[in-house]
Design an enzyme around this catalytic site. Structure first.
Site, PDB file in Angstrom:
ATOM      1  N   ASP A  10      39.975  31.576  28.223  1.00 41.43           N
ATOM      2  CA  ASP A  10      39.561  31.682  29.628  1.00 41.43           C
ATOM      3  C   ASP A  10      38.046  31.809  29.683  1.00 41.43           C
ATOM      4  OD1 ASP A  10      42.255  31.766  30.047  1.00 41.43           O
ATOM      5  OD2 ASP A  10      42.328  33.830  30.770  1.00 41.43           O
ATOM      6  N   ASP A 135      51.996  30.894  40.081  1.00 38.92           N
ATOM      7  CA  ASP A 135      51.616  32.286  39.832  1.00 38.92           C
ATOM      8  C   ASP A 135      52.320  33.159  40.861  1.00 38.92           C
ATOM      9  OD1 ASP A 135      49.945  31.087  38.023  1.00 38.92           O
ATOM     10  OD2 ASP A 135      48.142  31.310  39.238  1.00 38.92           O
TER      11      ASP A 135
END
Length: 245
Positions: A10, A135
């Site tokens: 990330d 998500d």
């Protein structure tokens, strides 16, 4: 299909970071060289890498594109698959990454706001190149870097995107993400059983046992971040655990 352990890389502000529940400023890990991190995971046996441009996801600006390009190039040279998400808002954004050599692009907010984009990309590049990120927080879909909640459930959206041509889904349980307190397999299993395309799990993995639990849901793989970066277990141990399970 063999269950796969996929390390997360990330990126925010040019660094490799790990956030708690996606909250900017909550970094528990911050490393200066994402390319070195990616090469390290490849050296330790990763067959796929999961790259996320957090600046892109949160602010809509793909500031980390030059680093992503270098990592994609390294993966191609070593025969490693790479999936990339964060800030992919248009057909052009996705096409440029796929033409660069990215194996799969991950669409989040863009797919939920413009479902037709999934069909367009699937028609142009093939469904295997298109992954939609679902998500979930409190059982509902969350978008815009987890800052907005939608009314739909992951199962409803998963079925819709499968029909539109998504080749796989990435399911993140935000309730457990980045906390390293263990996984909740129920929502992942429910989604896996509701669609016929592969589901990659994400969120909350804190132990080798969690990997076994997620494998038993029928998921095709799991993205692991914080647990690897903070030394809860090594990638080599994770790969070995899954192989022997």
């Amino acid at each position: 299909m063999a269950f796969e352990v996929i390390p997360a890389v990330d990126m925010r502000g040019g660094k490799c970071v790990q956030l708690v529940q996606g909250v900017p400023g909550s970094e528990i890990v911050s490393l200066n060289d994402p390319l070195a991190v990616a090469l390290d995971w490849i050296g330790k046996g990763a067959k796929t890498l999961h790259l996320v441009d957090l600046d892109g996801a949160i602010e809509g600006e793909r500031k980390n594109a030059p680093i992503i390009e270098k990592i994609v190039q390294a993966c191609r040279e070593k025969g490693v698959s790479i999936q990339v998400g964060g800030g992919i808002r248009s057909f052009e954004d996705a096409a440029s990454l796929l033409e660069l050599g990215v194996s799969r692009i991950i669409l989040g907010t863009a797919a939920l706001q413009n479902p037709e984009l999934v069909k367009q990309l699937s028609d142009a590049f093939g469904s295997s190149c298109v992954n939609v990120a679902l998500d979930a927080k409190n059982g509902k879909i969350s978008i815009k870097g987890w800052t907005e909640e939608c009314a739909q459930t992951p199962v409803e959206m998963g079925r819709e995107f499968e029909e539109l041509g998504a080749g796989s889904l990435l399911f993140t349980n935000i309730d457990t993400e980045g906390l390293m307190q263990g996984v909740n397999p129920g929502p992942t299993r429910e989604l896996v059983e509701s669609v016929s395309i592969p589901v990659i799990a994400s969120g909350g993995v804190s132990s080798l046992e969690d990997l076994k639990v997620l494998k038993q849901t029928g998921a095709s793989g799991v993205v692991v971040g914080s647990a690897l970066y903070t030394g809860r277990f090594t990638l080599e141990a994770a790969i070995e655990t899954i192989r022997n399970d």
